[in-house]
Design a protein around this motif. Structure first.
Motif, PDB file in Angstrom:
ATOM      1  N   GLY A 298       0.781  -1.233   0.000  1.00  0.00           N
ATOM      2  CA  GLY A 298       0.000   0.000   0.000  1.00  0.00           C
ATOM      3  C   GLY A 298       0.807   1.274   0.000  1.00  0.00           C
ATOM      4  O   GLY A 298       0.258   2.355  -0.199  1.00  0.00           O
ATOM      5  N   GLN A 299       2.129   1.183   0.209  1.00  0.00           N
ATOM      6  CA  GLN A 299       2.991   2.364   0.159  1.00  0.00           C
ATOM      7  C   GLN A 299       3.731   2.467  -1.169  1.00  0.00           C
ATOM      8  O   GLN A 299       4.667   3.248  -1.307  1.00  0.00           O
ATOM      9  N   GLY A 300       3.312   1.668  -2.162  1.00  0.00           N
ATOM     10  CA  GLY A 300       3.868   1.790  -3.506  1.00  0.00           C
ATOM     11  C   GLY A 300       5.148   1.011  -3.734  1.00  0.00           C
ATOM     12  O   GLY A 300       5.830   1.230  -4.747  1.00  0.00           O
ATOM     13  N   GLU A 301       5.490   0.097  -2.827  1.00  0.00           N
ATOM     14  CA  GLU A 301       6.711  -0.680  -3.004  1.00  0.00           C
ATOM     15  C   GLU A 301       6.586  -1.546  -4.256  1.00  0.00           C
ATOM     16  O   GLU A 301       5.688  -2.380  -4.357  1.00  0.00           O
ATOM     17  N   PRO A 302       7.488  -1.385  -5.224  1.00  0.00           N
ATOM     18  CA  PRO A 302       7.313  -2.080  -6.509  1.00  0.00           C
ATOM     19  C   PRO A 302       7.408  -3.595  -6.413  1.00  0.00           C
ATOM     20  O   PRO A 302       6.789  -4.311  -7.198  1.00  0.00           O
ATOM     21  N   ARG A 303       8.161  -4.114  -5.436  1.00  0.00           N
ATOM     22  CA  ARG A 303       8.331  -5.565  -5.342  1.00  0.00           C
ATOM     23  C   ARG A 303       7.340  -6.217  -4.391  1.00  0.00           C
ATOM     24  O   ARG A 303       7.328  -7.438  -4.254  1.00  0.00           O
ATOM     25  N   ALA A 304       6.512  -5.404  -3.720  1.00  0.00           N
ATOM     26  CA  ALA A 304       5.469  -5.967  -2.866  1.00  0.00           C
ATOM     27  C   ALA A 304       4.362  -6.560  -3.728  1.00  0.00           C
ATOM     28  O   ALA A 304       4.314  -6.364  -4.949  1.00  0.00           O
ATOM     29  N   ALA A 305       3.446  -7.281  -3.082  1.00  0.00           N
ATOM     30  CA  ALA A 305       2.432  -8.029  -3.831  1.00  0.00           C
ATOM     31  C   ALA A 305       1.588  -7.125  -4.730  1.00  0.00           C
ATOM     32  O   ALA A 305       1.382  -7.432  -5.910  1.00  0.00           O
ATOM     33  N   LEU A 306       1.106  -5.988  -4.209  1.00  0.00           N
ATOM     34  CA  LEU A 306       0.258  -5.123  -5.025  1.00  0.00           C
ATOM     35  C   LEU A 306       1.007  -4.588  -6.228  1.00  0.00           C
ATOM     36  O   LEU A 306       0.454  -4.518  -7.338  1.00  0.00           O
ATOM     37  N   GLY A 307       2.267  -4.198  -6.035  1.00  0.00           N
ATOM     38  CA  GLY A 307       3.055  -3.699  -7.159  1.00  0.00           C
ATOM     39  C   GLY A 307       3.211  -4.730  -8.251  1.00  0.00           C
ATOM     40  O   GLY A 307       3.117  -4.415  -9.445  1.00  0.00           O
ATOM     41  N   ARG A 308       3.425  -5.990  -7.872  1.00  0.00           N
ATOM     42  CA  ARG A 308       3.575  -7.044  -8.873  1.00  0.00           C
ATOM     43  C   ARG A 308       2.239  -7.395  -9.527  1.00  0.00           C
ATOM     44  O   ARG A 308       2.182  -7.740 -10.713  1.00  0.00           O
ATOM     45  N   ILE A 309       1.159  -7.306  -8.754  1.00  0.00           N
ATOM     46  CA  ILE A 309      -0.162  -7.539  -9.353  1.00  0.00           C
ATOM     47  C   ILE A 309      -0.489  -6.438 -10.351  1.00  0.00           C
ATOM     48  O   ILE A 309      -0.976  -6.691 -11.457  1.00  0.00           O
ATOM     49  N   ALA A 310      -0.195  -5.186  -9.983  1.00  0.00           N
ATOM     50  CA  ALA A 310      -0.479  -4.049 -10.872  1.00  0.00           C
ATOM     51  C   ALA A 310       0.310  -4.125 -12.171  1.00  0.00           C
ATOM     52  O   ALA A 310      -0.163  -3.684 -13.225  1.00  0.00           O
ATOM     53  N   SER A 311       1.513  -4.695 -12.103  1.00  0.00           N
ATOM     54  CA  SER A 311       2.350  -4.794 -13.310  1.00  0.00           C
ATOM     55  C   SER A 311       2.185  -6.121 -14.030  1.00  0.00           C
ATOM     56  O   SER A 311       2.909  -6.411 -14.986  1.00  0.00           O
ATOM     57  N   GLY A 312       1.244  -6.959 -13.564  1.00  0.00           N
ATOM     58  CA  GLY A 312       0.972  -8.232 -14.228  1.00  0.00           C
ATOM     59  C   GLY A 312       1.996  -9.310 -13.974  1.00  0.00           C
ATOM     60  O   GLY A 312       2.081 -10.276 -14.733  1.00  0.00           O
ATOM     61  N   GLN A 313       2.796  -9.166 -12.909  1.00  0.00           N
ATOM     62  CA  GLN A 313       3.874 -10.117 -12.630  1.00  0.00           C
ATOM     63  C   GLN A 313       3.563 -10.991 -11.416  1.00  0.00           C
ATOM     64  O   GLN A 313       4.476 -11.404 -10.696  1.00  0.00           O
ATOM     65  N   HIS A 314       2.302 -11.242 -11.165  1.00  0.00           N
ATOM     66  CA  HIS A 314       1.892 -12.052 -10.009  1.00  0.00           C
ATOM     67  C   HIS A 314       0.873 -13.076 -10.470  1.00  0.00           C
ATOM     68  O   HIS A 314       0.177 -12.881 -11.479  1.00  0.00           O
ATOM     69  N   GLU A 315       0.779 -14.186  -9.728  1.00  0.00           N
ATOM     70  CA  GLU A 315      -0.202 -15.221 -10.074  1.00  0.00           C
ATOM     71  C   GLU A 315      -1.632 -14.713  -9.924  1.00  0.00           C
ATOM     72  O   GLU A 315      -2.541 -15.180 -10.625  1.00  0.00           O
ATOM     73  N   LEU A 316      -1.864 -13.799  -8.992  1.00  0.00           N
ATOM     74  CA  LEU A 316      -3.186 -13.202  -8.847  1.00  0.00           C
ATOM     75  C   LEU A 316      -3.327 -12.059  -9.846  1.00  0.00           C
ATOM     76  O   LEU A 316      -2.417 -11.246 -10.002  1.00  0.00           O
ATOM     77  N   LYS A 317      -4.472 -11.995 -10.511  1.00  0.00           N
ATOM     78  CA  LYS A 317      -4.682 -11.008 -11.570  1.00  0.00           C
ATOM     79  C   LYS A 317      -5.894 -10.140 -11.256  1.00  0.00           C
ATOM     80  O   LYS A 317      -6.880 -10.601 -10.669  1.00  0.00           O
ATOM     81  N   LEU A 318      -5.815  -8.883 -11.641  1.00  0.00           N
ATOM     82  CA  LEU A 318      -6.945  -7.959 -11.568  1.00  0.00           C
ATOM     83  C   LEU A 318      -7.202  -7.396 -12.952  1.00  0.00           C
ATOM     84  O   LEU A 318      -6.285  -7.296 -13.782  1.00  0.00           O
ATOM     85  N   GLY A 319      -8.464  -6.984 -13.178  1.00  0.00           N
ATOM     86  CA  GLY A 319      -8.801  -6.436 -14.488  1.00  0.00           C
ATOM     87  C   GLY A 319     -10.008  -5.525 -14.420  1.00  0.00           C
ATOM     88  O   GLY A 319     -10.384  -5.021 -13.349  1.00  0.00           O
ATOM     89  N   GLU A 320     -10.624  -5.326 -15.549  1.00  0.00           N
ATOM     90  CA  GLU A 320     -11.747  -4.407 -15.698  1.00  0.00           C
ATOM     91  C   GLU A 320     -12.842  -4.708 -14.676  1.00  0.00           C
ATOM     92  O   GLU A 320     -13.311  -5.839 -14.549  1.00  0.00           O
ATOM     93  N   GLY A 321     -13.235  -3.660 -13.906  1.00  0.00           N
ATOM     94  CA  GLY A 321     -14.318  -3.784 -12.947  1.00  0.00           C
ATOM     95  C   GLY A 321     -13.914  -4.285 -11.577  1.00  0.00           C
ATOM     96  O   GLY A 321     -14.749  -4.325 -10.661  1.00  0.00           O
ATOM     97  N   ASP A 322     -12.648  -4.676 -11.410  1.00  0.00           N
ATOM     98  CA  ASP A 322     -12.178  -5.073 -10.080  1.00  0.00           C
ATOM     99  C   ASP A 322     -11.881  -3.824  -9.247  1.00  0.00           C
ATOM    100  O   ASP A 322     -11.786  -2.710  -9.768  1.00  0.00           O
ATOM    101  N   THR A 323     -11.698  -4.012  -7.945  1.00  0.00           N
ATOM    102  CA  THR A 323     -11.533  -2.885  -7.021  1.00  0.00           C
ATOM    103  C   THR A 323     -10.320  -3.114  -6.127  1.00  0.00           C
ATOM    104  O   THR A 323     -10.112  -4.228  -5.634  1.00  0.00           O
TER     105      THR A 323
END
Length: 544
Positions: A298-323
Motif C-alpha cells: 500500500g505504500q507503492g513498493e514495486p516488489r510488494a504483492a500489489l506492485g507485482r499484481i499491478a504490473s501483471g507479474q503475479h499469479e493473482l490477476k486484476l482487471g476491468e471492474g475489479d476494485t
C-alpha cells in the motif's frame, strides 16, 4: 559522551522524520535503548527500498548499554533489529506477540539464538539498573501496543510509543484511564510522546468504525476486491477477515509479511477466527464476486504483492471492474510511488478506493483530543515530542504548552538533551546518519557507493579503454562507451568526438596516474560540451 549523575535523552532516529525510531536514555554511565526501527527509502537513494538508523554512537558504547526495550511490533520500531541488534550484544525485551515477530525476523536472517529475546509481562517491572521499566498497555493498531514507564534516579519518564485512544478496539483492551491516572498521581518528570497526528483536530477513531465502510465498499464491488494495508496492522487484518465473511467472499493472502504476521498472531492467541485462506490457483477460479485479496504494497513498493499484481507479474490477476481498497494512510514521501501503482491499476480498468472517498482507515496515532487526554492523565513537568517530522514535533510542543504542561522541549535526531537535574538543556550534538540495505549489504546512505549511484542516475557514465605500447604510444584508437547520456540522435558523432578527445589527451612519457586523469578530464569536458552533463568517466589503460 558518558552520562554522569543526570538523565540524558538522545534520539538516533524518529525525531525529525517519520519512521526509523530509536531513542536512548542515559544515566549514571549506562544507556537504555527504546525501539530499533527502519524506514522507507526515497528517490535520492536509487535501488534502495528501506533505510536503517546509524547506531554508531551506541555501538561505540555498547558495553554501557543495558538492554533494548521494544514498545510494539511495527516495522518502524522493530524492523532494523535483524540487521543491527546482533552487533550490540544485549538482550531485547518485548511482550509475547512482539517477541514472536522479532524471533521470526531473526530466524529469516539466520540469527536464531544469536540475539536473546526476553518476553516480559505487562505491569511487572524489569530491572535494568539504573533504569526500571514497566510495560503499560496502550491501544494501537497492532496487538500489545505499550507505553513504557521508565523509572530513573532523577525522576520518571513515560514513553508512549505509538498509541491512540480506542474505546472499542477490535483486538486487545482499551487503554485504562484509572491506570494512567495512577501513573500521573505518582509524579512524572517527562512525557516522551508520539507526534504523528499533532495537527489533527479530531480523535483518530476506533478500529471498529472501519468495518462499516469496508463492508459497504466490498459488498457493492462488482468484481474481485483487493485490500492493501500494513502487514503489521493485525487489528485491520482481523477486521478484513470479518468483512470477508460478512460479504460472502473467500480470502487470499498476497505477501510474505502478511502470511508471517497472521501466523505469529495466531500463535500468540490472536486472530482465533481467521478464516482458512485459498491458494492462488483456486482464487483465480472463483467467481469474481467471491474473492477478497489481502495484499502488501500500500505504500507503492514495486516488489510488494500489489506492485507485482499491478504490473501483471503475479499469479493473482486484476482487471476491468475489479476494485483495490487502500486501507492505510500514505507515509509522507511515498506519494509518487503510490500514484504510480494507482495509474497502473487504472490502465487495467481497476477502481481504486482510498480513505478520502470512504471510511476505510483510521489512524493508529493520537489526534489533539487524545493528546489532551494523555496530558490530563500523566500531568508531566516536561513534554518531549518524538515520532514525527520537525513540523509535527513543534506543533505538539506548542499544543502541550497551551494545555498547561509547564515545559516542552523541541529536539531532533542527534541532539543530546539533559532532562534532569535542573532545567532541560541541550548539551551538544552527535553525528547521526542513515544506512541502506542494498541487496544483502548494509552501506552508509552518504557513502561513496550511494554517491556514485546518485551521480550515475543523474549524470550517466562514460567508459574509455586505451591500449598503449612503449612510451605511451597508442596502439589503435581508444574505445568509448556511454550509458545514460542524452545523445540518442547524435550518439555516433559524440562517440567520435570523445575518441578524438581521449587520443589527444594521451601524453608521452606521463606516468599512468597522470595519463589516466588527463584522459578522464578530456572526455568529461567533451561530454559536458555535448550534453551539459558531467558524467562519471572511467578510464581503463591496457599495456602491450
Amino acid at each position: 559522551m558518558t552520562p554522569a549523575n543526570e538523565l540524558i535523552f538522545l534520539a538516533l532516529g524518529g525525531s525529525g522524520e517519520i519512521g526509523m525510531n530509536v531513542n536512548l536514555y542515559g544515566s549514571q554511565g549506562k544507556w537504555l535503548m527504546v525501539d530499533c526501527g527502519l524506514s522507507f527509502s526515497d528517490p535520492e537513494l536509487p535501488g534502495i527500498e528501506i533505510t536503517l538508523p546509524d547506531l554508531d554512537f551506541i555501538e561505540e558504547r555498547r558495553r554501557d548499554l543495558v538492554g533494548i526495550v521494544i514498545t510494539h511490533g511495527h516495522e518502524d520500531h522493530i524492523g532494523a533489529i535483524p540487521y543491527l541488534a546482533a552487533d550490540l550484544k544485549v538482550p531485547i525485551y518485548a511482550t509475547r506477540f512482539t517477541a514472536g515477530l522479532i524471533a521470526n525476523k531473526l530466524e529469516e536472517e539466520g540469527l536464531s539464538g544469536q540475539v536473546p529475546v526476553r518476553i516480559v509481562e505487562r505491569g511487572e517491572p524489569i530491572d535494568l539498573a539504573p533504569f526500571q521499566v514497566t510495560y503499560v498497555p496502550l491501544a494501537h493498531s497492532i496487538p500489545e501496543g505499550n507505553g513504557l514507564l521508565i523509572e530513573t534516579p532523577y525522576g520518571k519518564v513515560f514513553h508512549t510509543g505509538d498509541w491512540k485512544i480506542d474505546r472499542t478496539p477490535v483486538l486487545g483492551n482499551p487503554t485504562s484511564a484509572d491506570m494512567m491516572t495512577r501513573i500521573g498521581d505518582e509524579g512524572v518528570l517527562a512525557l516522551v510522546c508520539d507526534s504523528t497526528n499533532a495537527f489533527s483536530l479530531e480523535e483518530s477513531g476506533s478500529e471498529a468504525d472501519v468495518i462499516e465502510g469496508l463492508t459497504k465498499s466490498i459488498g457493492e464491488a462488482p468484481g474481485r476486491v483487493l485490500i492493501t494495508t500494513f502487514a503489521s496492522n493485525v487489528a485491520r487484518l482481523d477486521t478484513i477477515a470479518r468483512v470477508a465473511e460478512a460479504t460472502g467472499r473467500r480470502l487470499a493472502l498476497a505477501g510474505r509479511s502478511i502470511e508471517r504476521n497472521v501466523k505469529v498472531a495466531k500463535a500468540a492467541g490472536y486472530l482465533g477466527d481467521f478464516p482458512e485462506v485459498v491458494r492462488y490457483d483456486e482464487a483465480m477460479r472463483l467467481p469474481k464476486r467471491e474473492l477478497l485479496i489481502l495484499a502488501t504494497g500500500g505504500q507503492g513498493e514495486p516488489r510488494a504483492a500489489l506492485g507485482r499484481i499491478a504490473s501483471g507479474q503475479h499469479e493473482l490477476k486484476l482487471g476491468e471492474g475489479d476494485t483495490v481498497i487502500f486501507s492505510s494512510r500514505q507515509i509522507p514521501g511515498n506519494e509518487v510511488a503510490v500514484g504510480r501503482i494507482m495509474n497502473q491499476l487504472s490502465d487495467l480498468g481497476v477502481i481504486t478506493v482510498t480513505d478520502r472517498q470512504v471510511h476505510v482507515h483510521v489512524s493508529g496515532h493520537p489526534g489533539r483530543p487524545e493528546l489532551k487526554q494523555m496530558y490530563d492523565w500523566i500531568r508531566p513537568q516536561l513534554l518531549v515530542p518524538v515520532h514525527g517530522e520537525a513540523r509535527h514535533l513543534r506543533a505538539q510542543a506548542r499544543f502541550g504548552l497551551e494545555c498547561g504542561i509547564p515545559q516542552a522541549f523541541f529536539q531532533k535526531d542527534g541532539d543530546i538533551v539533559r532532562l534532569a537535574p535542573g532545567e532541560p538543556k541541550k548539551l551538544g550534538e552527535t553525528r547521526i546518519g542513515k544506512l541502506v540495505l542494498d541487496g544483502d549489504v548494509i552501506l552508509p546512505a552518504g557513502g561513496s557507493t550511494m554517491n556514485e549511484r546518485r551521480k550515475l542516475a543523474y549524470q550517466g557514465i562514460v567508459m574509455v579503454s586505451i591500449a598503449l605500447g612503449k612510451n605511451n604510444a597508442l596502439l589503435g584508437q581508444p574505445v568509448v562507451r556511454a550509458v545514460g547520456l542524452p545523445v540518442e540522435a547524435d550518439r555516433d558523432d559524440f562517440l567520435g568526438d570523445a575518441v578524438d578527445s581521449a587520443a589527444r589527451a594521451v601524453e608521452r612519457g606521463a606516468d599512468e596516474e597522470r595519463l589516466r586523469e588527463n584522459v578522464r578530464l578530456a572526455v568529461r569536458r567533451c561530454a559536458t560540451a555535448w550534453t551539459g552533463k558531467k558524467p562519471i568517466v572511467e578510464v581503463l589503460v591496457m599495456r602491450a
